[in-house]
Design a protein around this motif. Structure first.
Motif, PDB file in Angstrom:
ATOM      1  N   GLU A 232       0.854  -1.194   0.000  1.00  0.00           N
ATOM      2  CA  GLU A 232       0.000   0.000   0.000  1.00  0.00           C
ATOM      3  C   GLU A 232       0.884   1.236   0.000  1.00  0.00           C
ATOM      4  N   ARG A 233       0.361   2.295  -0.596  1.00  0.00           N
ATOM      5  CA  ARG A 233       1.064   3.584  -0.588  1.00  0.00           C
ATOM      6  C   ARG A 233       0.240   4.607   0.175  1.00  0.00           C
ATOM      7  N   PHE A 234       0.912   5.319   1.069  1.00  0.00           N
ATOM      8  CA  PHE A 234       0.291   6.398   1.804  1.00  0.00           C
ATOM      9  C   PHE A 234       1.064   7.685   1.511  1.00  0.00           C
ATOM     10  N   LYS A 235       0.532   8.784   1.918  1.00  0.00           N
ATOM     11  CA  LYS A 235       1.252  10.042   1.771  1.00  0.00           C
ATOM     12  C   LYS A 235       2.436  10.044   2.741  1.00  0.00           C
ATOM     13  N   TYR A 236       3.637  10.073   2.195  1.00  0.00           N
ATOM     14  CA  TYR A 236       4.897  10.098   2.948  1.00  0.00           C
ATOM     15  C   TYR A 236       5.363   8.727   3.449  1.00  0.00           C
ATOM     16  N   LEU A 237       4.552   7.674   3.299  1.00  0.00           N
ATOM     17  CA  LEU A 237       4.936   6.344   3.789  1.00  0.00           C
ATOM     18  C   LEU A 237       4.556   5.264   2.766  1.00  0.00           C
ATOM     19  N   THR A 238       5.274   4.135   2.808  1.00  0.00           N
ATOM     20  CA  THR A 238       4.955   2.991   1.959  1.00  0.00           C
ATOM     21  C   THR A 238       4.972   1.724   2.804  1.00  0.00           C
ATOM     22  N   TYR A 239       3.928   0.927   2.623  1.00  0.00           N
ATOM     23  CA  TYR A 239       3.777  -0.346   3.333  1.00  0.00           C
ATOM     24  C   TYR A 239       4.262  -1.451   2.396  1.00  0.00           C
ATOM     25  N   LYS A 273      12.634  10.164  12.922  1.00  0.00           N
ATOM     26  CA  LYS A 273      12.422  11.584  12.612  1.00  0.00           C
ATOM     27  C   LYS A 273      11.433  11.693  11.456  1.00  0.00           C
ATOM     28  N   ILE A 274      10.681  12.780  11.413  1.00  0.00           N
ATOM     29  CA  ILE A 274       9.675  12.966  10.379  1.00  0.00           C
ATOM     30  C   ILE A 274      10.350  13.372   9.069  1.00  0.00           C
ATOM     31  N   PHE A 275      10.226  12.531   8.046  1.00  0.00           N
ATOM     32  CA  PHE A 275      10.765  12.861   6.730  1.00  0.00           C
ATOM     33  C   PHE A 275       9.851  13.890   6.046  1.00  0.00           C
ATOM     34  N   TYR A 276      10.435  14.674   5.171  1.00  0.00           N
ATOM     35  CA  TYR A 276       9.680  15.689   4.417  1.00  0.00           C
ATOM     36  C   TYR A 276       8.956  16.657   5.356  1.00  0.00           C
ATOM     37  N   ARG A 277       9.580  16.924   6.493  1.00  0.00           N
ATOM     38  CA  ARG A 277       8.929  17.760   7.504  1.00  0.00           C
ATOM     39  C   ARG A 277       8.527  19.126   6.950  1.00  0.00           C
ATOM     40  N   LYS A 278       9.372  19.687   6.083  1.00  0.00           N
ATOM     41  CA  LYS A 278       9.074  21.016   5.513  1.00  0.00           C
ATOM     42  C   LYS A 278       7.830  20.987   4.628  1.00  0.00           C
ATOM     43  N   SER A 281       2.086  19.407   6.600  1.00  0.00           N
ATOM     44  CA  SER A 281       1.246  20.372   7.292  1.00  0.00           C
ATOM     45  C   SER A 281       1.353  20.129   8.790  1.00  0.00           C
ATOM     46  N   ARG A 282       0.858  21.070   9.562  1.00  0.00           N
ATOM     47  CA  ARG A 282       0.863  20.897  11.016  1.00  0.00           C
ATOM     48  C   ARG A 282       0.052  19.658  11.409  1.00  0.00           C
ATOM     49  N   LYS A 283      -1.016  19.402  10.669  1.00  0.00           N
ATOM     50  CA  LYS A 283      -1.856  18.240  10.932  1.00  0.00           C
ATOM     51  C   LYS A 283      -1.073  16.941  10.698  1.00  0.00           C
ATOM     52  N   ASN A 284      -0.279  16.908   9.615  1.00  0.00           N
ATOM     53  CA  ASN A 284       0.535  15.731   9.334  1.00  0.00           C
ATOM     54  C   ASN A 284       1.583  15.507  10.420  1.00  0.00           C
TER      55      ASN A 284
END
Length: 337
Positions: A232-239, A273-278, A281-284
Motif C-alpha cells: 500500500e502507498r500512503f502520503k509520505y509512507l509505503t507499506y 524523525k519525520i521525513f519531508y517535515r518542511k 502540514s501541522r496536521k501531518n
C-alpha cells in the motif's frame, strides 16, 4: 561496549578508585558473568585483554582507575550453544506450535532472543526453558537457535529441540530454501512496485551499533539480498512486504536506509524523525507524532515462515500483525490516503 561483529564485542571496564589490588583473572570472573578464570587466562596469553592499552601478564594485579579492555568472543562468556547455562524464568511466551523436534514462537517486540553480555535474563530462551520445566519436551538442543530477530522486531522464530532437527533446519537456511516474509512501513514513496536490494552488508565504521551497505567487499562485509513488494502507498509512507534471500544482521533495516527509505520509527537508522517535515502540514506532523507514540520501535514484523519439517513435511506458519503496527496502518489508511 561495542560490537566488532555479531560474535565479538569490545568491553571496557573502569576500575573504581576504591578497588583493592587483586589479580585480574579474579576481578574479571567476578565482574563478567559466566567467564571462567581458565578462559580469562587464555585471553590474556593471546593478548586480547589490555590494561591501560598495554598487554599484561597473567598475574597482573589491577589497581584503582585502571582501564581494562577485552576483545571477547561471546561464546566465551555465555556459549549460545549451551542450554544448561541458561536460568529458567517464568514469562508469557506465545508458542504457536510444538512437537518433539521443533518449537515455533511468535516473539513480541522488546524481547531479546538469547542470553548474552548485558542480557543474561529476561530473554526468549530464559522463558522457553521455564516452559520446559513442566513439559514432556524437556529442553532445547544447544539453545535450538536457527535464526534470530532483533530485540524490537516482532514475529516468528523456529527453534530446534534435538541435534538432527538443528542440522536439518540449518541446512535449509544455508541453501536459502526456508521462506521468511516480513512486513515493514518505510518512509517515502518507493518508485517501483517491487524490487531487489543487494549489497555487501557490514558494520558501519562510524557507528558500531548499526550496519551499512558497501559496494564492494569491505570490513568483512557479506553479500545480502532482499526482495520487496509494495502493498500500500500512503502520503509520505509505503507499506511493503519483504522476502529475505540472506539473513544478515539488521538486513532489512540497513537495506531500506541504503535506499533512502528507512523504516518508520527506527531510531538506529534515522526513521524516528519525520521525513519531508518542511512539506508536511501541522496536521501531518501531529499525526506522525501520535504514530510514534503508538509504535515505539521499528515498523518491522516477521509475518510468515515456511520450511520443511525434520519429519519431511512442509510447514507454514503465519503471525497476526501486532496491535501497535496495525493501529498505525489503520490511521494511515484513514488520514494519509
Amino acid at each position: 561496549m561495542f560490537f566488532l561483529n555479531k560474535n565479538i564485542k569490545i568491553i571496557k571496564l573502569f576500575v573504581k578508585k576504591n578497588q583493592k589490588e587483586t589479580r585480574i583473572d579474579k576481578y574479571l570472573k567476578k565482574n563478567i558473568h559466566n567467564f571462567s578464570r581458565n578462559k580469562i587466562q587464555k585471553y590474556i596469553r593471546s593478548g586480547k585483554i589490555l590494561v591501560n592499552k598495554h598487554i599484561i601478564k597473567k598475574n597482573y594485579k589491577i589497581k584503582p582507575l585502571d582501564l581494562i579492555e577485552l576483545e571477547i568472543y561471546m561464546s566465551s562468556i555465555l556459549d549460545p550453544l549451551e542450554y544448561n547455562n541458561v536460568v529458567a524464568e517464568k514469562m508469557d511466551i506465545n508458542i504457536i506450535y510444538e512437537d518433539e523436534d521443533i518449537i515455533v514462537v511468535n516473539k513480541p517486540a522488546g524481547m531479546v532472543v538469547h542470553p548474552g553480555f548485558g542480557n543474561e535474563n529476561g530473554t526468549l530462551i530464559n522463558g522457553i526453558k521455564y516452559h520446559f520445566l513442566n513439559s514432556k519436551f524437556t529442553k532445547l538442543y544447544r539453545l535450538g537457535l536457527i535464526h534470530r530477530l532483533d530485540k524490537d522486531t516482532s514475529g516468528l522464530l523456529v527453534l530446534a529441540k534435538n541435534e538432527y532437527s538443528q542440522k536439518y533446519l540449518l541446512k535449509q537456511f544455508y541453501s536459502k530454501t526456508i521462506i521468511r516474509k516480513y512486513i515493514a512501513l518505510v518512509w517515502g514513496n518507493l518508485p517501483k512496485k517491487k524490487g531487489i536490494i543487494t549489497g555487501f552488508i557490514g558494520r558501519d565504521p562510524n557507528n558500531r551499533k548499526r550496519m551499512t551497505i558497501f559496494n564492494e567487499v569491505k570490513n568483512k562485509a557479506k553479500y545480502s539480498i532482499t526482495h520487496y513488494k509494495v502493498l500500500e502507498r500512503f502520503k509520505y509512507l509505503t507499506y511493503v512486504s519483504c522476502n529475505l534471500k540472506t539473513g544478515k544482521t539488521h538486513q532489512i533495516r540497513a537495506h531500506f536506509k541504503y535506499l533512502g527509505h528507512p523504516l518508520f520509527c527506527d531510531f538506529t537508522y534515522g526513521g524516528d524523525k519525520i521525513f519531508y517535515r518542511k512539506k508536511c502540514s501541522r496536521k501531518n506532523i501531529e499525526f506522525f507524532n501520535i504514530c510514534f507514540k503508538i509504535l515505539q520501535r521499528q515498523a518491522l514484523h516477521a509475518i510468515s515462515l515456511s520450511f520443511i519439517h525434520p519429519k519431511e513435511r512442509k510447514c507454514n506458519f503465519l503471525s497476526p500483525i501486532p496491535v501497535d503496527f496495525e493501529k498505525v496502518l489503520e490511521k494511515c489508511r484513514t488520514l494519509l490516503q
